[in-house]
Design a protein around this motif. Structure first.
Motif, PDB file in Angstrom:
ATOM      1  N   ARG A  41       0.845  -1.199   0.000  1.00 13.42           N
ATOM      2  CA  ARG A  41       0.000   0.000   0.000  1.00 13.42           C
ATOM      3  C   ARG A  41       0.872   1.238   0.000  1.00 13.42           C
ATOM      4  O   ARG A  41       1.868   1.308   0.744  1.00 13.42           O
ATOM      5  N   PRO A  42       0.532   2.234  -0.813  1.00 10.58           N
ATOM      6  CA  PRO A  42       1.273   3.499  -0.783  1.00 10.58           C
ATOM      7  C   PRO A  42       1.315   4.050   0.644  1.00 10.58           C
ATOM      8  O   PRO A  42       0.336   3.981   1.379  1.00 10.58           O
ATOM      9  N   GLY A  43       2.476   4.539   1.019  1.00  9.29           N
ATOM     10  CA  GLY A  43       2.681   5.082   2.350  1.00  9.29           C
ATOM     11  C   GLY A  43       3.347   4.124   3.313  1.00  9.29           C
ATOM     12  O   GLY A  43       3.835   4.539   4.359  1.00  9.29           O
ATOM     13  N   GLN A  44       3.386   2.830   2.961  1.00  7.80           N
ATOM     14  CA  GLN A  44       4.045   1.865   3.829  1.00  7.80           C
ATOM     15  C   GLN A  44       5.556   2.086   3.799  1.00  7.80           C
ATOM     16  O   GLN A  44       6.130   2.375   2.751  1.00  7.80           O
ATOM     17  N   ARG A  45       6.174   1.914   4.940  1.00  7.65           N
ATOM     18  CA  ARG A  45       7.624   1.999   5.023  1.00  7.65           C
ATOM     19  C   ARG A  45       8.178   0.651   4.576  1.00  7.65           C
ATOM     20  O   ARG A  45       7.701  -0.407   5.008  1.00  7.65           O
ATOM     21  N   VAL A  46       9.158   0.666   3.681  1.00  8.12           N
ATOM     22  CA  VAL A  46       9.718  -0.565   3.137  1.00  8.12           C
ATOM     23  C   VAL A  46      11.237  -0.561   3.244  1.00  8.12           C
ATOM     24  O   VAL A  46      11.869   0.484   3.394  1.00  8.12           O
ATOM     25  N   ARG A  47      11.781  -1.751   3.182  1.00  4.24           N
ATOM     26  CA  ARG A  47      13.237  -1.918   3.094  1.00  4.24           C
ATOM     27  C   ARG A  47      13.531  -2.316   1.654  1.00  4.24           C
ATOM     28  O   ARG A  47      12.840  -3.174   1.089  1.00  4.24           O
ATOM     29  N   ILE A  48      14.530  -1.683   1.059  1.00  4.55           N
ATOM     30  CA  ILE A  48      14.869  -1.978  -0.333  1.00  4.55           C
ATOM     31  C   ILE A  48      16.355  -2.246  -0.467  1.00  4.55           C
ATOM     32  O   ILE A  48      17.161  -1.835   0.367  1.00  4.55           O
ATOM     33  N   GLU A  49      16.688  -2.932  -1.527  1.00  2.31           N
ATOM     34  CA  GLU A  49      18.068  -3.073  -1.977  1.00  2.31           C
ATOM     35  C   GLU A  49      18.092  -2.525  -3.395  1.00  2.31           C
ATOM     36  O   GLU A  49      17.133  -2.701  -4.156  1.00  2.31           O
ATOM     37  N   THR A  50      19.165  -1.839  -3.738  1.00  4.49           N
ATOM     38  CA  THR A  50      19.262  -1.199  -5.049  1.00  4.49           C
ATOM     39  C   THR A  50      20.577  -1.561  -5.722  1.00  4.49           C
ATOM     40  O   THR A  50      21.501  -2.074  -5.086  1.00  4.49           O
ATOM     41  N   GLU A  51      20.629  -1.254  -6.997  1.00  7.11           N
ATOM     42  CA  GLU A  51      21.894  -1.341  -7.738  1.00  7.11           C
ATOM     43  C   GLU A  51      21.919  -0.193  -8.731  1.00  7.11           C
ATOM     44  O   GLU A  51      20.884   0.369  -9.088  1.00  7.11           O
ATOM     45  N   GLY A  52      23.119   0.164  -9.152  1.00  8.98           N
ATOM     46  CA  GLY A  52      23.282   1.279 -10.070  1.00  8.98           C
ATOM     47  C   GLY A  52      23.345   2.596  -9.313  1.00  8.98           C
ATOM     48  O   GLY A  52      23.370   2.636  -8.091  1.00  8.98           O
ATOM     49  N   SER A  53      23.364   3.670 -10.072  1.00 10.15           N
ATOM     50  CA  SER A  53      23.408   4.998  -9.469  1.00 10.15           C
ATOM     51  C   SER A  53      22.842   6.014 -10.447  1.00 10.15           C
ATOM     52  O   SER A  53      22.680   5.732 -11.633  1.00 10.15           O
ATOM     53  N   GLY A  54      22.543   7.181  -9.931  1.00  7.68           N
ATOM     54  CA  GLY A  54      22.012   8.251 -10.771  1.00  7.68           C
ATOM     55  C   GLY A  54      20.732   7.818 -11.467  1.00  7.68           C
ATOM     56  O   GLY A  54      19.858   7.213 -10.853  1.00  7.68           O
ATOM     57  N   THR A  55      20.650   8.093 -12.764  1.00  9.94           N
ATOM     58  CA  THR A  55      19.450   7.733 -13.519  1.00  9.94           C
ATOM     59  C   THR A  55      19.337   6.222 -13.739  1.00  9.94           C
ATOM     60  O   THR A  55      18.287   5.737 -14.129  1.00  9.94           O
ATOM     61  N   GLY A  56      20.412   5.483 -13.476  1.00  8.96           N
ATOM     62  CA  GLY A  56      20.402   4.024 -13.614  1.00  8.96           C
ATOM     63  C   GLY A  56      20.060   3.288 -12.327  1.00  8.96           C
ATOM     64  O   GLY A  56      20.096   2.071 -12.282  1.00  8.96           O
ATOM     65  N   LEU A  57      19.713   4.029 -11.265  1.00 13.26           N
ATOM     66  CA  LEU A  57      19.370   3.408  -9.990  1.00 13.26           C
ATOM     67  C   LEU A  57      18.083   2.606 -10.135  1.00 13.26           C
ATOM     68  O   LEU A  57      17.099   3.086 -10.705  1.00 13.26           O
ATOM     69  N   ARG A  58      18.106   1.373  -9.639  1.00 17.50           N
ATOM     70  CA  ARG A  58      16.899   0.556  -9.688  1.00 17.50           C
ATOM     71  C   ARG A  58      16.805  -0.299  -8.439  1.00 17.50           C
ATOM     72  O   ARG A  58      17.808  -0.673  -7.835  1.00 17.50           O
ATOM     73  N   VAL A  59      15.585  -0.600  -8.051  1.00  8.63           N
ATOM     74  CA  VAL A  59      15.312  -1.430  -6.885  1.00  8.63           C
ATOM     75  C   VAL A  59      15.385  -2.889  -7.312  1.00  8.63           C
ATOM     76  O   VAL A  59      14.781  -3.288  -8.300  1.00  8.63           O
ATOM     77  N   THR A  60      16.127  -3.700  -6.543  1.00 10.37           N
ATOM     78  CA  THR A  60      16.241  -5.128  -6.844  1.00 10.37           C
ATOM     79  C   THR A  60      15.513  -5.990  -5.829  1.00 10.37           C
ATOM     80  O   THR A  60      15.336  -7.190  -6.036  1.00 10.37           O
TER      81      THR A  60
END
Length: 67
Positions: A41-60
């Motif tokens: 649900r929008p507004g929920q606090r989540v834990r994420i892992e990412t890769e890349g940086s800048g405009t190439g940042l994406r959630v994995t």
């Protein structure tokens, strides 16, 4: 890293999160599935892992934040 769920489409299991600085970062179905969630649900606090940086940042990986 922590973020806040911003958008989520249950049909495609895709959406986006907002980083603490307000930057939106999209996630795809594979990132959602990796976290083992069934719903977000929008507004929920989540834990994420990412890769890349800048405009190439994406959630994995995205899952609920637990304390």
């Amino acid at each position: 890293m922590q973020a806040t769920a911003y958008t989520y489409d249950p049909r495609t299991r895709t959406g986006s999160v907002l980083l603490d600085d307000g930057t939106p970062v999209p996630f795809d179905a594979s990132a959602f599935d990796a976290g083992g969630l069934r719903l977000l649900r929008p507004g929920q606090r989540v834990r994420i892992e990412t890769e890349g940086s800048g405009t190439g940042l994406r959630v994995t990986f995205v899952t609920l934040q637990t304390f």
